[in-house]
Design an enzyme around this catalytic site. Structure first.
Site, PDB file in Angstrom:
ATOM      1  N   HIS A  17       0.846  -1.207   0.000  1.00 38.92           N
ATOM      2  CA  HIS A  17       0.000   0.000   0.000  1.00 38.92           C
ATOM      3  C   HIS A  17       0.878   1.253   0.000  1.00 38.92           C
ATOM      4  O   HIS A  17       0.626   2.199  -0.751  1.00 38.92           O
ATOM      5  CB  HIS A  17      -0.862   0.052   1.273  1.00 38.92           C
ATOM      6  CG  HIS A  17      -1.925  -0.994   1.370  1.00 38.92           C
ATOM      7  ND1 HIS A  17      -2.130  -1.763   2.495  1.00 38.92           N
ATOM      8  CD2 HIS A  17      -2.881  -1.399   0.486  1.00 38.92           C
ATOM      9  CE1 HIS A  17      -3.143  -2.579   2.313  1.00 38.92           C
ATOM     10  NE2 HIS A  17      -3.621  -2.394   1.093  1.00 38.92           N
ATOM     11  N   ARG A  90      -1.717  -6.306  -8.102  1.00 38.24           N
ATOM     12  CA  ARG A  90      -0.563  -7.132  -7.745  1.00 38.24           C
ATOM     13  C   ARG A  90      -0.325  -8.236  -8.753  1.00 38.24           C
ATOM     14  O   ARG A  90       0.796  -8.538  -9.120  1.00 38.24           O
ATOM     15  CB  ARG A  90      -0.777  -7.783  -6.369  1.00 38.24           C
ATOM     16  CG  ARG A  90      -0.618  -6.838  -5.214  1.00 38.24           C
ATOM     17  CD  ARG A  90      -1.123  -7.448  -3.954  1.00 38.24           C
ATOM     18  NE  ARG A  90      -2.509  -7.857  -4.123  1.00 38.24           N
ATOM     19  CZ  ARG A  90      -3.282  -8.303  -3.149  1.00 38.24           C
ATOM     20  NH1 ARG A  90      -2.800  -8.451  -1.944  1.00 38.24           N
ATOM     21  NH2 ARG A  90      -4.538  -8.630  -3.377  1.00 38.24           N
ATOM     22  N   SER A 128      -2.879  -7.670   3.165  1.00 36.17           N
ATOM     23  CA  SER A 128      -3.231  -7.481   4.585  1.00 36.17           C
ATOM     24  C   SER A 128      -3.597  -8.826   5.207  1.00 36.17           C
ATOM     25  O   SER A 128      -3.246  -9.101   6.359  1.00 36.17           O
ATOM     26  CB  SER A 128      -4.417  -6.524   4.711  1.00 36.17           C
ATOM     27  OG  SER A 128      -4.089  -5.269   4.197  1.00 36.17           O
TER      28      SER A 128
END
Ligand code: PNS
Length: 165
Positions: A17, A90, A128
């Site tokens: 991020h 990603r 995450s």
């Protein structure tokens, strides 16, 4: 003035991020990070904690601000006078979901465009969820998250283990 919104759950913020934030802050005049405060999800960190974490790690960028939002992203982006939504990609596995979201947002708000930045290869596997999984088993998360957040994330799991005892 080009204003962009970078939305997400950021539960917690990862180095992936931060890489997207750093690069998009260079490309736009003002970047607003939108932290989703969604009552139907139970995040590890409250919206206030996630906003605080992001403020702590982005305080060095003068044109970046952090706000929580609920409801539709396009409504938040309009309130911010943003013309662009930033998302990171990603891998190809992200693409279908991101494409669907970008199309939906464009149907709802045709004046808003989504710009995708490819994540730095170094962080292409970092998410995450993966950080939470590693931390929950006591693994070392220092290479996945900003150094300022490592203790806060580990503490959360220590607190949880205490609560369960
Ligand atoms: O970090 P995430 O969880 O991948 O971020 C997803 C996010 C916050 C960008 C997305 O869930 C979102 O925009 N939620 C707000 C509700 C909304 O506008 N939904 C319509 C988009 S299809």
């Amino acid at each position: 003035m080009l204003i962009a919104v970078y939305p997400g759950s950021f539960d917690p913020t990862t180095l992936g991020h931060l890489d997207i934030i750093e690069r998009s802050a260079k490309a736009v005049d003002h970047l607003i990070i939108g932290v989703l405060n969604n009552n139907s999800k139970t995040p590890l960190f409250s919206a206030e904690e996630r906003v605080k974490m992001l403020r702590d790690v982005t305080s060095i960028f003068p044109n970046v601000e952090v706000q929580a939002f609920s409801g539709l992203l396009v409504d938040f982006a309009r309130q911010c006078n943003a013309s662009v939504i930033i998302r990171g990609l990603r891998a190809i596995t992200d693409f279908e979901y991101e494409l669907q979201m970008a199309h939906s947002n464009r149907m709802l708000a045709p004046e808003l465009d989504t710009i995708f930045l490819t994540t730095n290869l170094k962080y292409a596997y970092v998410s995450s969820s993966m950080v939470k999984e590693v931390a929950s088993f006591g693994g070392d998360i220092s290479q996945f998250v900003p150094w300022q957040l490592k203790d806060r994330i580990e503490e959360k799991y220590r607190d949880r283990i205490h609560e369960m005892r």
